[in-house]
Every structure is written in C-alpha cells, then in structure tokens.
Design a protein around this motif. Structure first.
Motif, PDB file in Angstrom:
ATOM      1  N   ALA A 275     -15.009  68.876 -39.078  1.00 57.40           N
ATOM      2  CA  ALA A 275     -14.064  67.948 -39.700  1.00 57.40           C
ATOM      3  C   ALA A 275     -14.829  67.123 -40.723  1.00 57.40           C
ATOM      4  O   ALA A 275     -16.061  67.031 -40.666  1.00 57.40           O
ATOM      5  CB  ALA A 275     -13.411  67.042 -38.662  1.00 57.40           C
ATOM      6  N   VAL A 276     -14.095  66.510 -41.659  1.00 55.30           N
ATOM      7  CA  VAL A 276     -14.716  65.739 -42.730  1.00 55.30           C
ATOM      8  C   VAL A 276     -14.155  64.324 -42.707  1.00 55.30           C
ATOM      9  O   VAL A 276     -12.955  64.116 -42.496  1.00 55.30           O
ATOM     10  CB  VAL A 276     -14.450  66.387 -44.106  1.00 55.30           C
ATOM     11  CG1 VAL A 276     -15.179  65.625 -45.205  1.00 55.30           C
ATOM     12  CG2 VAL A 276     -14.879  67.848 -44.107  1.00 55.30           C
ATOM     13  N   SER A 277     -15.039  63.339 -42.929  1.00 51.52           N
ATOM     14  CA  SER A 277     -14.604  61.949 -42.966  1.00 51.52           C
ATOM     15  C   SER A 277     -13.603  61.748 -44.092  1.00 51.52           C
ATOM     16  O   SER A 277     -13.566  62.493 -45.071  1.00 51.52           O
ATOM     17  CB  SER A 277     -15.803  61.008 -43.155  1.00 51.52           C
ATOM     18  OG  SER A 277     -16.456  61.270 -44.389  1.00 51.52           O
TER      19      SER A 277
ATOM     20  N   THR B 296     -19.092  62.692 -45.376  1.00 53.53           N
ATOM     21  CA  THR B 296     -19.794  63.296 -44.239  1.00 53.53           C
ATOM     22  C   THR B 296     -18.920  64.318 -43.536  1.00 53.53           C
ATOM     23  O   THR B 296     -17.731  64.072 -43.315  1.00 53.53           O
ATOM     24  CB  THR B 296     -20.212  62.216 -43.218  1.00 53.53           C
ATOM     25  OG1 THR B 296     -20.935  61.175 -43.887  1.00 53.53           O
ATOM     26  CG2 THR B 296     -21.090  62.805 -42.120  1.00 53.53           C
ATOM     27  N   ALA B 297     -19.515  65.443 -43.202  1.00 50.92           N
ATOM     28  CA  ALA B 297     -18.851  66.428 -42.352  1.00 50.92           C
ATOM     29  C   ALA B 297     -19.450  66.326 -40.953  1.00 50.92           C
ATOM     30  O   ALA B 297     -20.626  65.959 -40.787  1.00 50.92           O
ATOM     31  CB  ALA B 297     -19.041  67.837 -42.900  1.00 50.92           C
ATOM     32  N   TYR B 298     -18.639  66.642 -39.965  1.00 48.43           N
ATOM     33  CA  TYR B 298     -19.082  66.578 -38.571  1.00 48.43           C
ATOM     34  C   TYR B 298     -18.840  67.928 -37.914  1.00 48.43           C
ATOM     35  O   TYR B 298     -17.727  68.454 -37.955  1.00 48.43           O
ATOM     36  CB  TYR B 298     -18.338  65.470 -37.822  1.00 48.43           C
ATOM     37  CG  TYR B 298     -18.657  64.081 -38.335  1.00 48.43           C
ATOM     38  CD1 TYR B 298     -19.737  63.371 -37.839  1.00 48.43           C
ATOM     39  CD2 TYR B 298     -17.878  63.497 -39.335  1.00 48.43           C
ATOM     40  CE1 TYR B 298     -20.036  62.098 -38.321  1.00 48.43           C
ATOM     41  CE2 TYR B 298     -18.179  62.230 -39.828  1.00 48.43           C
ATOM     42  CZ  TYR B 298     -19.257  61.534 -39.311  1.00 48.43           C
ATOM     43  OH  TYR B 298     -19.568  60.284 -39.795  1.00 48.43           O
ATOM     44  N   VAL B 299     -19.894  68.475 -37.306  1.00 45.27           N
ATOM     45  CA  VAL B 299     -19.832  69.807 -36.724  1.00 45.27           C
ATOM     46  C   VAL B 299     -20.031  69.722 -35.216  1.00 45.27           C
ATOM     47  O   VAL B 299     -20.998  69.104 -34.737  1.00 45.27           O
ATOM     48  CB  VAL B 299     -20.909  70.722 -37.336  1.00 45.27           C
ATOM     49  CG1 VAL B 299     -20.796  72.135 -36.771  1.00 45.27           C
ATOM     50  CG2 VAL B 299     -20.784  70.746 -38.857  1.00 45.27           C
ATOM     51  N   ALA B 300     -19.107  70.323 -34.460  1.00 50.59           N
ATOM     52  CA  ALA B 300     -19.207  70.356 -33.003  1.00 50.59           C
ATOM     53  C   ALA B 300     -20.097  71.514 -32.604  1.00 50.59           C
ATOM     54  O   ALA B 300     -19.752  72.678 -32.807  1.00 50.59           O
ATOM     55  CB  ALA B 300     -17.824  70.505 -32.382  1.00 50.59           C
ATOM     56  N   ASP B 301     -21.275  71.203 -32.036  1.00 52.05           N
ATOM     57  CA  ASP B 301     -22.231  72.217 -31.595  1.00 52.05           C
ATOM     58  C   ASP B 301     -21.990  72.484 -30.113  1.00 52.05           C
ATOM     59  O   ASP B 301     -22.560  71.813 -29.248  1.00 52.05           O
ATOM     60  CB  ASP B 301     -23.661  71.724 -31.813  1.00 52.05           C
ATOM     61  CG  ASP B 301     -23.912  71.266 -33.249  1.00 52.05           C
ATOM     62  OD1 ASP B 301     -23.456  71.963 -34.163  1.00 52.05           O
ATOM     63  OD2 ASP B 301     -24.564  70.219 -33.430  1.00 52.05           O
TER      64      ASP B 301
END
Length: 290
Positions: A122-124, A129-134
């Motif tokens: 997802a992206v702010s 900033t992008a956020y990646v679920a690891d």
C-alpha cells in the motif's frame, strides 16, 4: 460509470459487475489465474497479476481488452498504485522484491529488495512511502518512493498478509490473529488488536478500515486512535477480498461459495448475493462510491 471487477482465480477471468444493477457481465479471459488486481487512479485500467506466469496485464475498463503482459518478479501477489497514478508497485512473493512499473509506458524499474514473501503493498496518501507486508519475516518494509530505497523493517505480528492506508494510519492484517496500526507520519506501531483469522483489509473513509475474518465469517469495521472494532457484519464462510464504496456500501467475495456479497454499511447486513465465478479471489472498484 462506477463498476466492480471481480478476479476469479480458478476461472482465470475478470468479471465486470455493474453497480446500478448488481448483475455480472461476461467474464474477460485472462492468460492465467489472477492473484491480485488494482485499478489506476483515472479508473481506465485494471492491472492484474498472473502469479504462475510472473507477469501483470493491463485490462482496459471501457472495452475489457487485455493488453500485453509485463514481466515482473516471481509469483506477483499484490499490486498498489501511487496516488498520482504514475507507478504501479508489484509485490513479488517468490523473489522477495517489489517491482515498480511506469504506467505511462509500461516499463519496469529496478526491483526493490524487501523482506521474505511479500504479500501486500500500500502507499501513503501523500505518495511518499510504500509499505510492504513481508509475510515470511513478520515485518513491514517501508520504501521511500523518491529514491526507491527500502527502509528499516517495522516488526509486526507473524504472517502479515494485507495492508491498507486510511488517513495517516496503515492497517496491517496478520494471519496469526492480529491487526496492527502504524502511524505513517512516524512509521511507529500505534496499536494492536486480536482478530480471529484476519484476511483482506481495505480502507473506508474518515480513517476507517474494514477487514475480513474467516473464522468469525465477519467483516469488521476498525477505527484507529485507539485501535478498536466498532462493528461486525456476518458474511459468507470464506471471505477472500473486500472493497468499500464510500460510506454506504462494501463488497466481499467469498471464495468457497463463488459469490460476491453486497453489504449495506448503514444496516450492517448483506443485501445481495451475486454469482461471481468459481473462486472469486479479488475485487476492485473502478470509481469511488457515494
């Protein structure tokens, strides 16, 4: 021309469902089983990930035409579009990377290394900033969009699988049984909430998010500050994805029954069940609802 598109994993197809009359149209054949889908900010294109072929394909909303495939990393499992619409970010579960794609020319950039088995992105809202679920390393990797550089991973509960930005809050759904919130201004964990088998998560309006719970067979409404559940709506036995249209309607796909469920957020009830393929695994809106 607001419409829904439902990705059918087993049927390897994308099906348009009109919103004025909830009736599915003819399925659009895809080159393989869809594993993720995201709509462009101008609502003209849907990008669909074909996991078994390590590629994504564009589908033109107006015509249903499937465009030329673009190679990405191994086993693409999630897609997010930046707020300005210029970049599609593809999380590649099998190669532990995120591939940026220029939506103007369909050219990919250098793959960005992230944590193990990325399965959500997802992206702010400001696009910074992008956020990646690891999912394999119990973390969220922030990516600075201006440089394409990954930052220090943010520890969350095990098996994070889905992420959504609502306002200045990142909601993280972890299959181990927790929803976590992260403040996107500070990248610090703000709260945690136990949820039975949380799955797909999607933003609503005014900082609200909605998450599916397969154990409870519910769609939960979540609010941040402090993180809490403010409602539970009974849905089908295997909720797989969720999309929210404004403040009045949500849509949930059920992979075992093959149904798309229309949900009134005002009455918190299912108001329609629509056949949506063999195993509907994703749903996207081509425009925001009222």
């Amino acid at each position: 021309n607001h419409a829904l598109f439902v990705a059918d994993f087993l049927g390897a197809a994308l099906t348009e469902v009109g919103l004025s009359v909830i009736v599915p149209g003819a399925p659009i054949p895809l080159p393989g089983a869809p594993t993720a889908a995201a709509v462009s900010t101008d609502h003209q294109t849907i990008w669909v990930a074909i996991g078994t072929k390590d590629e994504i394909v564009p589908v033109t909303v107006a015509t249903g035409k499937v465009g030329s495939a673009v190679k990405v990393g191994t086993d693409p499992d999630a897609i997010a579009i930046t707020p300005n619409g210029s970049i599609a970010l593809v999380a590649n579960r099998g190669s532990d990377t995120v591939t940026p794609l220029n939506t103007a020319n369909d050219q990919t950039g250098t793959a960005i290394p992230v944590g193990t088995n990325p399965s959500g992105v997802a992206v702010s809202q400001d696009g910074s900033t992008a956020y990646v679920a690891d999912s394999g390393s119990a973390s969220i990797t922030p990516i600075t969009m201006a440089t394409g550089q990954p930052g220090t991973p943010i520890a969350v509960a095990a098996q994070p699988s889905s992420v959504a930005v609502a306002g200045t809050t990142l909601f993280v759904s972890s299959r181990s049984g927790t929803v976590t919130t992260i403040n996107t201004s500070t990248n610090l964990v703000a709260g945690t909430l136990p949820v039975a088998s949380p799955g797909a998560i999607a933003p609503g309006v005014s900082g609200v998010a909605y998450v599916t719970s397969s154990t409870g067979q519910d769609l939960l409404q979540l609010e941040a500050g402090p993180l809490r559940s403010t409602g539970a709506i009974s849905v089908g036995p295997s909720p797989a994805s969720v999309a929210v249209a404004g403040v009045r309607v949500a849509f949930v796909t059920d992979s075992s029954s093959g149904m798309l469920q229309e949900i009134s957020l005002k009455t918190e009830t299912v108001v329609a069940d629509v056949p949506a393929g063999s195993a509907p695994s994703g749903v996207v809106l081509t425009a925001a609802g009222p």
